[in-house]
Scaffold this motif. Structure first.
Motif, PDB file in Angstrom:
ATOM      1  N   THR A  50       0.702  -1.335  -0.034  1.00 48.03           N
ATOM      2  CA  THR A  50      -0.019  -0.035   0.024  1.00 48.03           C
ATOM      3  C   THR A  50       0.798   1.301   0.070  1.00 48.03           C
ATOM      4  OG1 THR A  50      -1.695  -1.175   1.043  1.00 48.03           O
ATOM      5  CG2 THR A  50      -2.021   1.409   1.296  1.00 48.03           C
ATOM      6  N   LYS A  51       1.910   1.277   0.931  1.00 46.15           N
ATOM      7  CA  LYS A  51       2.882   2.307   1.098  1.00 46.15           C
ATOM      8  C   LYS A  51       3.440   2.671  -0.563  1.00 46.15           C
ATOM      9  CE  LYS A  51       7.040   4.218   3.199  1.00 46.15           C
ATOM     10  NZ  LYS A  51       7.963   4.040   4.164  1.00 46.15           N
ATOM     11  N   HIS A  52       3.700   1.443  -1.217  1.00 45.74           N
ATOM     12  CA  HIS A  52       4.485   1.626  -2.309  1.00 45.74           C
ATOM     13  C   HIS A  52       3.458   2.095  -3.604  1.00 45.74           C
ATOM     14  CE1 HIS A  52       6.853   0.590  -5.934  1.00 45.74           C
ATOM     15  NE2 HIS A  52       5.952   0.020  -6.516  1.00 45.74           N
ATOM     16  N   ILE A  53       2.274   1.535  -3.575  1.00 44.61           N
ATOM     17  CA  ILE A  53       1.062   2.173  -4.411  1.00 44.61           C
ATOM     18  C   ILE A  53       0.974   3.674  -4.148  1.00 44.61           C
ATOM     19  CG2 ILE A  53      -0.909   1.996  -5.109  1.00 44.61           C
ATOM     20  CD1 ILE A  53      -0.956  -0.844  -4.460  1.00 44.61           C
ATOM     21  N   VAL A  54       0.857   4.159  -2.692  1.00 38.00           N
ATOM     22  CA  VAL A  54       0.686   5.472  -2.638  1.00 38.00           C
ATOM     23  C   VAL A  54       1.724   6.283  -2.916  1.00 38.00           C
ATOM     24  CG1 VAL A  54       0.628   7.123  -0.486  1.00 38.00           C
ATOM     25  CG2 VAL A  54      -0.804   5.062  -0.481  1.00 38.00           C
ATOM     26  N   CYS A  55       2.934   6.101  -2.856  1.00 40.76           N
ATOM     27  CA  CYS A  55       4.164   6.562  -3.194  1.00 40.76           C
ATOM     28  C   CYS A  55       4.385   6.902  -4.748  1.00 40.76           C
ATOM     29  CB  CYS A  55       5.412   6.196  -2.717  1.00 40.76           C
ATOM     30  SG  CYS A  55       5.626   6.259  -1.155  1.00 40.76           S
ATOM     31  N   THR A  56       3.822   5.490  -5.494  1.00 40.77           N
ATOM     32  CA  THR A  56       3.847   5.648  -6.833  1.00 40.77           C
ATOM     33  C   THR A  56       2.879   6.735  -7.357  1.00 40.77           C
ATOM     34  OG1 THR A  56       4.635   3.348  -6.910  1.00 40.77           O
ATOM     35  CG2 THR A  56       3.532   4.278  -8.856  1.00 40.77           C
ATOM     36  N   ILE A  57       1.671   6.504  -6.762  1.00 35.09           N
ATOM     37  CA  ILE A  57       0.657   7.782  -7.219  1.00 35.09           C
ATOM     38  C   ILE A  57       1.089   9.023  -6.809  1.00 35.09           C
ATOM     39  CG2 ILE A  57      -1.833   8.541  -6.563  1.00 35.09           C
ATOM     40  CD1 ILE A  57      -2.392   5.452  -6.174  1.00 35.09           C
ATOM     41  N   ARG A  58       1.672   9.249  -5.600  1.00 38.80           N
ATOM     42  CA  ARG A  58       2.140  10.574  -5.469  1.00 38.80           C
ATOM     43  C   ARG A  58       3.330  10.957  -6.359  1.00 38.80           C
ATOM     44  NH1 ARG A  58       6.195  12.954  -3.141  1.00 38.80           N
ATOM     45  NH2 ARG A  58       7.346  10.889  -2.570  1.00 38.80           N
ATOM     46  N   ARG A  59       4.013  10.223  -6.675  1.00 38.68           N
ATOM     47  CA  ARG A  59       5.311  10.426  -7.469  1.00 38.68           C
ATOM     48  C   ARG A  59       4.638  10.654  -9.018  1.00 38.68           C
ATOM     49  NH1 ARG A  59      10.689   8.984  -6.803  1.00 38.68           N
ATOM     50  NH2 ARG A  59      11.028   8.381  -4.484  1.00 38.68           N
ATOM     51  N   ASN A  60       3.641  10.037  -9.414  1.00 37.24           N
ATOM     52  CA  ASN A  60       3.234  10.140 -10.996  1.00 37.24           C
ATOM     53  C   ASN A  60       2.376  11.449 -11.027  1.00 37.24           C
ATOM     54  OD1 ASN A  60       4.278   7.702 -11.611  1.00 37.24           O
ATOM     55  ND2 ASN A  60       2.594   6.523 -11.378  1.00 37.24           N
ATOM     56  N   TYR A  61       1.732  11.945  -9.835  1.00 35.54           N
ATOM     57  CA  TYR A  61       0.874  12.952 -10.008  1.00 35.54           C
ATOM     58  C   TYR A  61       1.317  14.364  -9.265  1.00 35.54           C
ATOM     59  CZ  TYR A  61      -2.612   9.986 -11.848  1.00 35.54           C
ATOM     60  OH  TYR A  61      -3.563   9.070 -12.547  1.00 35.54           O
ATOM     61  N   ALA A  62       2.375  14.197  -8.841  1.00 36.97           N
ATOM     62  CA  ALA A  62       3.061  15.293  -7.984  1.00 36.97           C
ATOM     63  C   ALA A  62       3.105  16.366  -9.042  1.00 36.97           C
ATOM     64  CB  ALA A  62       4.416  14.988  -7.257  1.00 36.97           C
ATOM     65  N   LYS A  63       3.069  17.589  -8.810  1.00 37.68           N
ATOM     66  CA  LYS A  63       3.224  18.835  -9.611  1.00 37.68           C
ATOM     67  C   LYS A  63       3.741  20.063  -8.689  1.00 37.68           C
ATOM     68  CE  LYS A  63      -0.193  17.750 -13.440  1.00 37.68           C
ATOM     69  NZ  LYS A  63      -1.120  17.963 -14.201  1.00 37.68           N
ATOM     70  N   LEU A  64       4.307  20.988  -9.330  1.00 37.95           N
ATOM     71  CA  LEU A  64       4.655  22.276  -8.611  1.00 37.95           C
ATOM     72  C   LEU A  64       4.154  23.555  -9.441  1.00 37.95           C
ATOM     73  CD1 LEU A  64       8.263  22.738  -9.125  1.00 37.95           C
ATOM     74  CD2 LEU A  64       6.874  21.135 -10.400  1.00 37.95           C
ATOM     75  N   THR A  65       4.278  24.587  -8.947  1.00 34.88           N
ATOM     76  CA  THR A  65       4.152  26.090  -9.614  1.00 34.88           C
ATOM     77  C   THR A  65       5.441  26.470 -10.002  1.00 34.88           C
ATOM     78  OG1 THR A  65       2.290  26.282  -8.091  1.00 34.88           O
ATOM     79  CG2 THR A  65       3.514  28.342  -9.084  1.00 34.88           C
TER      80      THR A  65
END
Length: 423
Positions: A50-65
């Motif tokens: 679950t932690k790996h999935i959450v990290c993967t999702i966060r990495r895939n969808y992380a954005k910045l201004t």
């Protein structure tokens, strides 16, 4: 004591139960242990999965201004490259001048073939830009290029905000600091810009000698339109200065000047350069502050080596319309010591690009290319910082960007002016 009691209990069971009963009890206990073990291992596996999935999702969808300071060629190109990274939540551009002034800028830029390839990959349509191709380089008016990029930026799905007539100040920094989420500020406000200093970067620079003496001149012809003209280089020039009361004249390999003519039809530029040496001609042109001497040298050079379709200029026209260096001076490269930083409190990355990072006190007509080379590492930097969640990963991203910036300065000192002037 506990072990003794357990032993006594076991002896009591052994005395009252036969061997089959003991075996049954041991099997039950073993089954319970196996069940507990399997459940524990399964829960741990589910947790890490679950932690790996959450990290993967966060990495895939992380954005910045991303905030860009300066809407010049490097600033707008960095904005264009950033939007292609698909990691940008919002793009904000601050430019002190108006959009009209930006698009009216008439000086000529020359993009080298290697940089043409890079810009094509980001959607710059050179085939439909007003300009001129020559020896793999693309020559155009800077306003034409900026107008194209300004037209393209709003076409992305990303939220794009361009603030013309807005200078980056301490109040602007307060706005940036309070933006939600991770931010990246790209300072592209030139060698005299103060955005990086306002953001906390040191304004200390280190200066290097390129080992070249040079002088420059420009002829302003306002009655002409801004038609792109390819550059022209002339090598192995020597000068007889006897007409100016000096016997300085040498025609040997140590005193060989290179002349470069560039710029558009409205504003023609000349660059005169020689490798650092101590010959009498070089000493004279470095030390004698005689404006007529240098003006006549440039006048003679222009009328002799101009393109066949260009008209010659007279002494009187040269006197009133030419700006020039009165003597040779040493070309030096200035490099900002701090080109990247991270501010923890507001989750803010800061980098400098273009002349805000490195500049030199001479114009060759190909100056935009050094800034464009700096942007080559921008996509990787954005990808790395958007998912950087530890101090180690943040520092690693900054070090990589700084090393690339320093490498560009070393490359320029070794090859830059040789490519832009002497070959």
């Amino acid at each position: 004591m506990q072990l003794r009691n357990n032993d006594t209990t076991f002896e009591r069971i052994a005395n009252t139960c036969d061997s089959d009963e003991i075996a049954r009890i041991l099997r039950v206990q073993s089954t319970h242990f196996t069940t507990y073990f399997v459940i524990t291992v399964s829960l741990i596996a589910i947790f890490y999965k679950t932690k790996h999935i959450v990290c993967t999702i966060r990495r895939n969808y992380a954005k910045l201004t991303i905030i860009v300071v300066g809407a010049g060629p490097i600033g707008l190109t960095s904005a264009l490259i950033s939007l292609h990274c698909n990691r940008v939540r919002k793009l904000v551009v601050y430019e002190e001048q108006s959009r009209l002034n930006i698009e009216r800028q008439s000086y000529q830029i020359a993009v080298q073939s290697s940089q043409v390839s890079m810009l094509r990959s980001y959607g710059v349509d050179f085939d439909n830009l007003e300009g001129l191709w020559h020896d793999g380089c693309f020559y155009t008016r800077v306003g034409i290029y900026l107008e194209f990029v300004l037209h393209v930026l709003p076409l992305f799905k990303t939220d794009v905000e361009i603030n013309f007539g807005t200078k980056f100040t301490k109040d602007t920094r307060y706005i940036v600091d309070n933006m939600s989420g991770r931010k990246l500020v790209i300072c592209c406000d030139g060698s005299t810009g103060i955005a990086s200093k306002i953001l906390g970067l040191s304004d200390e620079t280190v200066t290097y000698s390129t080992g070249i003496f040079a002088a420059a001149a420009a002829i302003d012809r306002r009655n002409q339109t801004s038609v792109p003209i390819p550059e022209k280089r002339v090598h192995n020039l020597s000068f007889d200065l006897s007409a100016y009361g000096t016997s300085a004249y040498e025609c040997n390999e140590r005193t060989k000047f290179t002349l470069k003519l560039y710029g558009n039809s409205q504003c023609r530029h000349m660059a005169l350069a020689v490798n650092r040496c101590d010959t009498s001609v070089v000493r004279t042109l470095k030390s004698v502050l005689d404006k007529s001497m240098m003006r006549n040298i440039f006048l003679k050079c222009y009328n002799t080596y101009k393109r066949s379709k260009e008209t010659s200029i007279s002494d009187s026209y040269c006197l009133n319309n030419m700006k020039f260096s009165p003597r040779l001076y040493e070309i030096k490269l200035s490099q900002k010591l701090e080109t990247a930083a991270y501010i923890t409190d507001c989750d803010l990355f800061i980098i400098t690009e273009g002349e805000a990072a490195r500049s030199y006190n001479f114009n060759t007509g190909l100056d935009i290319n050094m800034g464009l080379k700096g942007l080559a590492s921008l996509p990787q930097f954005i990808q790395s910082i958007v998912i950087a969640d530890t101090e180690h990963s943040i520092v690693k991203s900054l070090v990589s960007k700084i090393e690339h910036s320093e490498g560009l300065s070393r490359e320029f000192l070794t090859f830059g002016l040789k490519q832009h002037l002497f070959t």
